[in-house]
Write a protein that holds these residues in place. Structure first.
Motif, short mmCIF file in Angstrom:
data_model
loop_
_atom_site.label_atom_id
_atom_site.label_comp_id
_atom_site.label_asym_id
_atom_site.label_seq_id
_atom_site.Cartn_x
_atom_site.Cartn_y
_atom_site.Cartn_z
N ILE A 97 -3.96 -15.03 -17.08
CA ILE A 97 -3.44 -13.73 -17.53
C ILE A 97 -4.53 -12.94 -18.24
O ILE A 97 -4.69 -11.73 -18.01
N GLY A 98 -5.32 -13.60 -19.06
CA GLY A 98 -6.41 -12.92 -19.76
C GLY A 98 -7.44 -12.34 -18.82
O GLY A 98 -7.90 -11.20 -18.99
N ARG A 99 -7.78 -13.08 -17.78
CA ARG A 99 -8.73 -12.59 -16.78
C ARG A 99 -8.19 -11.35 -16.09
O ARG A 99 -8.93 -10.39 -15.84
N GLU A 100 -6.90 -11.36 -15.77
CA GLU A 100 -6.32 -10.20 -15.09
C GLU A 100 -6.42 -8.95 -15.96
O GLU A 100 -6.70 -7.86 -15.47
N ILE A 101 -6.22 -9.11 -17.25
CA ILE A 101 -6.33 -7.97 -18.17
C ILE A 101 -7.78 -7.48 -18.22
O ILE A 101 -8.04 -6.27 -18.12
N VAL A 102 -8.72 -8.40 -18.36
CA VAL A 102 -10.14 -8.03 -18.43
C VAL A 102 -10.58 -7.32 -17.15
O VAL A 102 -11.21 -6.25 -17.20
N ILE A 103 -10.25 -7.88 -15.99
CA ILE A 103 -10.70 -7.30 -14.73
C ILE A 103 -10.01 -5.98 -14.45
O ILE A 103 -10.63 -5.04 -13.94
N SER A 104 -8.74 -5.85 -14.81
CA SER A 104 -8.05 -4.56 -14.63
C SER A 104 -8.73 -3.48 -15.47
O SER A 104 -8.95 -2.36 -15.00
N ALA A 105 -9.05 -3.81 -16.72
CA ALA A 105 -9.74 -2.85 -17.58
C ALA A 105 -11.12 -2.53 -17.03
O ALA A 105 -11.55 -1.36 -17.03
N LEU A 106 -11.83 -3.54 -16.53
CA LEU A 106 -13.16 -3.33 -15.97
C LEU A 106 -13.09 -2.41 -14.75
O LEU A 106 -13.88 -1.48 -14.61
N ARG A 107 -12.13 -2.68 -13.85
CA ARG A 107 -11.98 -1.83 -12.66
C ARG A 107 -11.68 -0.39 -13.05
O ARG A 107 -12.21 0.55 -12.45
N GLU A 108 -10.80 -0.21 -14.03
CA GLU A 108 -10.46 1.15 -14.46
C GLU A 108 -11.69 1.86 -15.01
O GLU A 108 -11.96 3.01 -14.68
N TRP A 109 -12.44 1.17 -15.85
CA TRP A 109 -13.63 1.77 -16.43
C TRP A 109 -14.66 2.07 -15.35
O TRP A 109 -15.27 3.14 -15.35
N MET A 110 -14.86 1.13 -14.42
CA MET A 110 -15.84 1.35 -13.35
C MET A 110 -15.43 2.54 -12.48
O MET A 110 -16.27 3.31 -12.04
N GLU A 112 -13.78 5.13 -13.49
CA GLU A 112 -14.04 6.33 -14.29
C GLU A 112 -15.48 6.77 -14.18
O GLU A 112 -15.77 7.97 -14.19
N ILE A 113 -16.41 5.81 -14.10
CA ILE A 113 -17.83 6.18 -14.03
C ILE A 113 -18.33 6.26 -12.59
O ILE A 113 -19.51 6.42 -12.34
N GLY A 114 -17.41 6.11 -11.63
CA GLY A 114 -17.77 6.26 -10.22
C GLY A 114 -18.44 5.05 -9.60
O GLY A 114 -19.14 5.18 -8.60
N SER A 115 -18.22 3.88 -10.15
CA SER A 115 -18.84 2.66 -9.62
C SER A 115 -17.80 1.66 -9.14
O SER A 115 -18.03 0.46 -9.17
N ARG A 116 -16.67 2.11 -8.68
CA ARG A 116 -15.57 1.24 -8.26
C ARG A 116 -16.00 0.26 -7.18
O ARG A 116 -15.61 -0.90 -7.18
#
Length: 192
Positions: A97-110, A112-116
């Motif tokens: 569950i913790g990994r899912e939260i981290v990766i979801s936040a990372l994907r959202e941030w990426m 936002e900066i155009g690096s999806r």
């Protein structure tokens, strides 16, 4: 609204049904809740297949599919942690569950900066998901203490290890954006 999106929505609708059946005071609740979770896993595969095959991919489906997956897995792991009352099961559940939260936040941030694209889904993620789904089905199907449940716990540890590995791969792919080198930062500042 197309068939793949309806299948995705059905997974979310299954969640309260799954929880209600899991907590019923009857012995068959284990097998039925496992069957509901397995059905949700099958619809996950089917909606993706149909979206590609019928060329019915939509932005709504692309958003909702991972949400439905993560909700179903998090809810299933949560009820299992409560059922087992054991750190042995809680530890891999927290990792997943913790990994899912981290990766979801990372994907959202990426995004936002155009690096999806640099954090796209990898093959190891698919293997991790398969191990995780099979482990959860095994854990749901049998009450704690049954040998198949122990096999499910072991497989959940495999899924947790793959989860950590895939997280490392995601973080490594995102590393240049997370921690730009001092030289590239100075170059960007000079360009401004």
């Amino acid at each position: 609204m197309n068939l793949p999106n309806i299948l995705t929505l059905s997974r979310i609708v299954m969640i309260p049904v799954f929880v209600a059946i899991f907590y019923m005071p009857v012995e068959w609740r284990y097998m039925v809740s496992a069957a509901i979770f397995a059905l949700a896993g099958a619809t996950d595969w089917l909606d993706g297949y149909l979206a590609r095959k019928l060329d019915q991919s939509t932005p709504f489906g692309a958003f909702l599919d991972p949400v439905a997956d993560k909700l179903m897995v998090a809810v299933a792991l949560t009820v299992l942690v409560e059922e087992y009352h054991s750190v042995v099961l809680t530890l891999p559940a927290v990792i997943i569950i913790g990994r899912e939260i981290v990766i979801s936040a990372l994907r959202e941030w990426m995004a936002e900066i155009g690096s999806r694209a640099s954090v796209a889904v990898s093959y190891i993620g698919k293997v991790k998901t398969t191990a995780q789904v099979v482990a959860i089905i095994m854990l749901l199907a049998f009450p704690p203490g049954v040998s198949w449940a122990y096999a499910g716990v072991s497989l959940l540890y495999v899924a947790a290890a793959l989860t950590l590995w895939s997280m490392v791969l995601y973080l490594r792919a995102a590393w240049p954006d997370l921690f730009p080198s001092a030289e590239s930062t100075r170059a960007v500042e000079r360009a401004d």
